[in-house]
Scaffold this active site. Sequence first.
Site, PDB file in Angstrom:
ATOM      1  N   SER B 140      43.972  23.866  68.360  1.00 42.97           N
ATOM      2  CA  SER B 140      44.527  24.209  67.193  1.00 42.97           C
ATOM      3  C   SER B 140      44.072  25.052  66.176  1.00 42.97           C
ATOM      4  CB  SER B 140      45.872  23.273  66.001  1.00 42.97           C
ATOM      5  OG  SER B 140      46.671  23.529  65.010  1.00 42.97           O
ATOM      6  N   TYR B 153      43.602  15.968  60.490  1.00 42.98           N
ATOM      7  CA  TYR B 153      44.092  16.319  62.100  1.00 42.98           C
ATOM      8  C   TYR B 153      43.152  17.435  61.959  1.00 42.98           C
ATOM      9  CZ  TYR B 153      47.184  19.378  65.080  1.00 42.98           C
ATOM     10  OH  TYR B 153      48.018  19.477  66.273  1.00 42.98           O
TER      11      TYR B 153
END
Lengths: 436, 248
Positions: B140, B153
Amino acid sequence: MILTGWGRYPAIDCKIETLRDTSDISRIFELDRSLIARGNGRAYGDAALNPETTLLMKGCDRFLEFDPEAGSVECEAGMLLSDLLEIIVPHGWFPPVVPGTKFVTIGGLIAADVHGKNHHVDGSFGRHIESLRLALPDGSVVTCSHSENDELFAATIGGMGLTGIILSARFRLRPVASKFIDETIIRAPSLEALLSLFNAHHAATYTVAWIDCLARGPNFGRGVMILGEHAMPDRPFNDNKSRRKPGPRLSVPVELPISPLTRMTIGLFNEAYYRLQKPRVRRRFYDDYFFPLDIVQNWNRIYGRRGFIQYQCVIGGKDAENGLRRILELVRDVGLGSFLAVLKKLGPGNRYLSFPMNGYTLAVDFPVRVATMDGLTRLDAVLSEHAGRIYLAKDARAPRNLIERGYPDIERFRELRRKIDPNRKIRSVLSERLGL
Amino acid sequence: VTGAGTRSILILGAHSDVARPLARIYAEDGYKVILAARNSNRLSSDLADLRIRSGQESDAREFDVLDTAGHHSFLDGLGELPDTVISLVGLMTPQARAQSDFAAADLMIRSNYLGLVSILGEVANRMEQRGSGTIIGVSSVAGDRGRATNYIYGSAKAGLTAFMSGLRNRLMPRRVTVITIKPGFVRTRMTAGLALPAALTATPEELARAIRHAHRKKRLVVYHRRIWRLIISIVRCLPERVFMRMQL
């Protein structure tokens, strides 16, 4: 999240839920909120909007069964027609009915009981459904067909998603010999000529006419008739030359601040279009024949920020031609009819809230403005005199009494709704507006 | 390689919203597709769908990224090692919860990083031994710089990105390709309810096509949508003293 229909009017702030597995539907019904299912958002008005819960069905898009010998398919309701076409056409099958865009879901086709250019021969999509699975407001899932839960089956076809959540459907396909359509174009210089073409070509598989809503005097009601037949093969199905990249090739990237569509530009467009449509016969790829507007992604943005209304009505009965003429005169005088005015002669219809019936259907786009809204009210009055119908899948503003007059089965539909959904768990902005 | 000329692909995290379009693309391209996820019995309708679309049989296997002890036997159970392994595994818990509840942070880090170090590491070892293969991991942009709103995250994804970069470096001479996909916003269940800017947000179908394209072109690090490469390169250039004052 702000949602609209394809007409971009009205815009409603809706809470979204997503369904990916049809087996999860009970979880959605357990939520203490009313809901409506939404497919690809191609209904023009407020049919697939509910501020409490709008349930996105596009995640349920699996094939469940496809029999390439017998030509029947069963799939989940969120499958796009474009997706279905990609798979079935190479096997020599075609959907029994297709509307003017392939970017609709199967559930949407059923909920609006869509018609196509072959309605006068083959009826609407609902006629070709063998069975469907429906999640009822009490959380149970039932199978409906002509022999099982037949009233529910009939009411769901054209029921605007108000009889339950359509989970999947099984329907029959039409065998085709090629990916091509032989198209015939005939010009008609007046309304009489155009209407007589519909009668002369009643046996053609596909018939539809474009009509110039702004033409006056001797040109009034002039148009172009477009006939189509599935072509015999001159190339094998798997020939790569006949395979074009699917999907849009042009796009309207942003909403235009003001609409370029004025009386003058539309008039010029119509004049040019009429002159360019030289009578001819040609072979066309099915995509180009059935879905010409799909080439332009987001074409609905050209109507500007306030959006547009597609006024689609059907007028039946002995006086249909006269009624159609009166409607067209008004459209001409209101003066904002768009370049997308489509005329089609329909065959016999279905029950409950299904739109098509014997008669002429006319679809005209109007940008949302105060003047056009007043003009539409005048159209309503004429339509009401002829007991005509408004297509609910296109509507965002019709008054309740007009809908009640146009749909004689409406009380039976309400009765059935009271029985299966006493707490009105399933609701849309449309159902609340019209008391469905 | 399974059979004569049939290539195979293993998709880890097959309940992800990207998995369905991705599996369809590969099946239609003639790949034998193996879907792996927890509750693999829920994948049976996907298998039927893939069969109808592609005319090919696909397979579903039980797989839990957190069950690191079971990863060896999971791979053994596949029989032949697939040509390509794609990981779509990912879990995003809201930052507020992750920073106040360590159990949530721990689960997120194990799901996005530790579990993948185990499974992708073992896949890499076996591909190295075979001398061929492709590993595609979806990381990501959140891993490219830690931000107040998403850094737990992001740190797990940063770990994954670094891990894959190292794998690529190690396996290059052994003819094993490692591809890192870095999506920006994707409209999935993970981001449901977030207000995402339309121009920066991809659909799962679009991301699936981008993954297939990256695979075909043997790209190494791919941002999707591509604008993110520019955005991230600017964000990475900001001095920490400036960056720390920004609300991103």
